[in-house]
Structure formats: C-alpha cells, structure tokens
Design an enzyme around this catalytic site. Structure first.
Site, PDB file in Angstrom:
ATOM      1  N   THR A  30       8.540   6.947   1.421  1.00 15.71           N
ATOM      2  CA  THR A  30       7.561   7.482   2.299  1.00 15.71           C
ATOM      3  C   THR A  30       7.094   6.298   3.124  1.00 15.71           C
ATOM      4  O   THR A  30       6.869   5.233   2.575  1.00 15.71           O
ATOM      5  CB  THR A  30       6.356   8.035   1.555  1.00 15.71           C
ATOM      6  OG1 THR A  30       6.961   9.288   0.812  1.00 15.71           O
ATOM      7  CG2 THR A  30       5.287   8.649   2.149  1.00 15.71           C
ATOM      8  N   GLY A  31       6.905   6.716   4.411  1.00 17.59           N
ATOM      9  CA  GLY A  31       6.203   5.675   5.333  1.00 17.59           C
ATOM     10  C   GLY A  31       7.272   5.439   6.511  1.00 17.59           C
ATOM     11  O   GLY A  31       8.346   5.925   6.608  1.00 17.59           O
ATOM     12  N   THR A  33       8.931   2.686   7.418  1.00 14.52           N
ATOM     13  CA  THR A  33      10.268   2.203   7.208  1.00 14.52           C
ATOM     14  C   THR A  33      11.175   3.202   6.620  1.00 14.52           C
ATOM     15  O   THR A  33      12.581   3.331   7.048  1.00 14.52           O
ATOM     16  CB  THR A  33      10.088   0.823   6.541  1.00 14.52           C
ATOM     17  OG1 THR A  33       8.985   0.266   6.740  1.00 14.52           O
ATOM     18  CG2 THR A  33      11.335  -0.104   6.552  1.00 14.52           C
ATOM     19  N   GLY A  87       9.457   2.037   1.157  1.00 14.17           N
ATOM     20  CA  GLY A  87       8.868   0.713   1.743  1.00 14.17           C
ATOM     21  C   GLY A  87       8.174   0.197   0.816  1.00 14.17           C
ATOM     22  O   GLY A  87       8.079   0.479  -0.395  1.00 14.17           O
ATOM     23  N   ALA A  88       7.234  -0.739   1.075  1.00 11.19           N
ATOM     24  CA  ALA A  88       6.315  -1.429   0.350  1.00 11.19           C
ATOM     25  C   ALA A  88       5.215  -2.253   1.280  1.00 11.19           C
ATOM     26  O   ALA A  88       5.426  -2.366   2.421  1.00 11.19           O
ATOM     27  CB  ALA A  88       6.948  -2.599  -0.701  1.00 11.19           C
ATOM     28  N   ASP A  89       3.939  -2.399   0.696  1.00  7.25           N
ATOM     29  CA  ASP A  89       3.065  -3.107   1.325  1.00  7.25           C
ATOM     30  C   ASP A  89       2.806  -4.611   1.089  1.00  7.25           C
ATOM     31  O   ASP A  89       2.762  -5.312   1.869  1.00  7.25           O
ATOM     32  CB  ASP A  89       1.698  -2.286   1.119  1.00  7.25           C
ATOM     33  CG  ASP A  89       1.790  -0.919   1.495  1.00  7.25           C
ATOM     34  OD1 ASP A  89       2.072  -0.617   2.545  1.00  7.25           O
ATOM     35  OD2 ASP A  89       1.361   0.088   0.538  1.00  7.25           O
ATOM     36  N   GLY A 100       1.597   2.372  -1.517  1.00  7.40           N
ATOM     37  CA  GLY A 100       0.598   3.449  -1.463  1.00  7.40           C
ATOM     38  C   GLY A 100      -0.287   3.320  -0.421  1.00  7.40           C
ATOM     39  O   GLY A 100      -1.311   4.475  -0.281  1.00  7.40           O
ATOM     40  N   GLU A 108       6.229   8.136  -5.718  1.00  5.50           N
ATOM     41  CA  GLU A 108       7.125   7.137  -5.323  1.00  5.50           C
ATOM     42  C   GLU A 108       7.543   6.471  -6.630  1.00  5.50           C
ATOM     43  O   GLU A 108       8.744   6.055  -6.810  1.00  5.50           O
ATOM     44  CB  GLU A 108       6.370   6.142  -4.516  1.00  5.50           C
ATOM     45  CG  GLU A 108       6.138   6.755  -2.971  1.00  5.50           C
ATOM     46  CD  GLU A 108       5.588   5.725  -2.188  1.00  5.50           C
ATOM     47  OE1 GLU A 108       5.757   5.822  -0.884  1.00  5.50           O
ATOM     48  OE2 GLU A 108       4.700   5.086  -2.376  1.00  5.50           O
TER      49      GLU A 108
HETATM   50  C1  5RP Z   1       3.430   5.022   0.925  1.00  8.20           C
HETATM   51  C2  5RP Z   1       4.127   3.847   0.722  1.00  8.20           C
HETATM   52  C3  5RP Z   1       4.808   2.857   1.853  1.00  8.20           C
HETATM   53  O1  5RP Z   1       6.184   2.864   1.286  1.00  8.20           O
HETATM   54  C4  5RP Z   1       4.545   1.719   2.085  1.00  8.20           C
HETATM   55  O2  5RP Z   1       2.912   1.722   2.673  1.00  8.20           O
HETATM   56  C5  5RP Z   1       5.071   1.033   3.427  1.00  8.20           C
HETATM   57  O3  5RP Z   1       4.933   1.873   4.500  1.00  8.20           O
HETATM   58  P1  5RP Z   1       5.444   1.383   5.783  1.00  8.20           P
HETATM   59  O4  5RP Z   1       6.885   1.156   5.851  1.00  8.20           O
HETATM   60  O5  5RP Z   1       4.997   2.294   6.823  1.00  8.20           O
HETATM   61  O6  5RP Z   1       4.743   0.092   6.236  1.00  8.20           O
HETATM   62  O7  5RP Z   1       3.796   3.045  -0.433  1.00  8.20           O
HETATM   63  O8  5RP Z   1       2.600   5.283   0.069  1.00  8.20           O
END
Ligand code: 5RP
Length: 232
Positions: A30-31, A33, A87-89, A100, A108
């Site tokens: 999700t997200g 990326t 993806g990840a933050d 998240g 996830e």
């Molecule tokens: C969603 C997530 C996303 O994978 C994470 O926030 C990365 O998002 P993005 O690719 O938009 O930066 O954990 O719950």
C-alpha cells in the site's frame, strides 16, 4: 512529491516488477510507491500474460490491483506467498522499518510475514540511522483502548495523538474498523522493547514497527538508478 522523488519511486516500482516471474504468488503493498509497482506489474501482465495472483494489504491496494488487471487471492486460499513488496516510512541500517503512514500496517505485516521474500521499496529520504526520528510510529488500537494505550506510549517516552481524518470528521478508521495512534519519539532506542511492550498491551491490534522482516531493500535514487540492498 517532487519530480525527482517520483522518478525514484517509479524506478523501484519498475525494478520490483522485473523481479516477478509467472506463477508467483505475491503480497501487494500500500502507498504511493507500491502503487507504481502495481502499475508496472499490470503492464507486464497485459504485455507478457504473466500468470500471477496477489493478496492485497488494503482496500486501496485491492482496488488498484483490480484496476491494473492483477488477479487477487486471499491468505485463506494462498497462505504462502513467494514475494511481498511494500513501501516504508523509515528504514534503519538493520533493515528494521516504520510503516503505516497509510494506516495499513496491520494487514501489511500479516501479508509480509507470509512471504518468502519481503522487498521494501523506498527513496533515499527514508533511510535513517535510528527509527522514529523522521516519522511517528503508528499504533492501531481498539477505539475504547485509545487512552490507556497512549498512557503506555507516554511511559515509553512518546507524545501521541489519535490520527484524525482529513476529509472525514473524527478519527481515521482503519480497514479493520480500528483507530490509529501516532506516537512521536525523539528516537526509538530499543525497538525490540517497544515492540514487546506494545504487543502485550490490551487493545493494541498491531503497530508499524517491522523488525527483522525485510529481506531486500530497493532504494530509488533521484537519477532513476536503484540500489539493491540484501540481508544475509
Ligand atoms: C502504508 C505504508 C506505506 O507503505 C508507507 O507509508 C510508504 O508510503 P509511500 O510509498 O507513499 O511513501 O506503510 O500504511
């Protein structure tokens, strides 16, 4: 999002799509990326007739996968996955993650845990020395437990708040019907301790620390190149 950041995200999306082989069963992240990876994978399904199916980590990923012609399955039907991408933050040097921002961390984590390989898609801004320095830690809770959980988070050194909706009045409600607490630490010095303490707290469904789960991290660079980091 800047154009350079978008190019970096597109590059990792393309890269992970090129890792997928016909017959694979996937975890679909999700997200923004992961969305680009879904799009790139959809192109391969259309052009090459790739036979794949995936378990989506959110309603959002499910809708996107369907839109791009990727067959969906469930963990009931397909409990073992070959590869999950997401993806990840934040990503630390030991490949521990905070996830998240999109409130999808519980699904996830369930999906990533079922995959032989967990491939994390980031741009270089997500690399941190210590978790918690850039983003708050999302904690999913049963609504009636919000205040007691915030007290536990305070004892762990975090300032926390219930995440509020943007185009909705009141708290963000997760795909499971739960609330999200965002816990801001100066830094998370002992992620294992925070993980254990939260998981033993009644009312916590799960949280955004992903410890020892990632097998590969793809880091997109603004020039469109991708660094492939793997764990032994
Ligand atoms: C969603 C997530 C996303 O994978 C994470 O926030 C990365 O998002 P993005 O690719 O938009 O930066 O954990 O719950």
């Amino acid at each position: 999002m800047s154009e350079l950041q978008q190019a970096a995200k597109r590059a990792v999306g393309k890269h992970v799509a090129s890792m997928i082989e016909s017959g694979m069963r996937l975890g679909i992240g999700t997200g923004s990326t992961a969305a680009l990876a879904i799009e790139e994978l959809g192109i391969r399904v259309r052009n090459e007739g790739l036979d794949i199916a995936g378990v989506a980590t959110s309603f959002s990923a499910e809708r996107l996968a369907r839109e791009h012609g990727i067959r969906l399955t469930t963990l009931d039907e397909t409990p073992r996955l070959d590869l999950a991408f997401d993806g990840a933050d934040e990503v630390d040097p030991d490949f521990n993650l905070i996830k998240g921002r999109g409130a999808a961390q519980t699904r996830e984590k369930i999906v990533a845990a079922q995959a032989a390989k967990f491939v994390v898609l980031i741009d270089e801004s997500k690399m941190v020395d210590k978790l918690g320095t850039r983003m708050p830690l999302p904690v999913e809770v049963v609504p009636m437990a919000a205040v007691p959980v915030m007290q536990v988070l305070s004892s762990l050194g975090a300032d926390s708040e219930i995440r509020m909706g943007l185009k909705k009045d009141g708290p963000v409600v997760s795909d499971q019907g739960m609330w999200i607490i965002d816990a801001r630490f100066e830094e998370i010095t002992d992620p294992e301790h925070v993980n254990r303490r939260l998981l033993m707290t009644p009312g916590v469904v799960d949280h955004g620390l992903f410890l020892g789960m990632a097998t590969t991290v793809l880091v997109g660079r603004s020039d469109g190149k991708v660094d492939v980091l793997t764990r032994d």
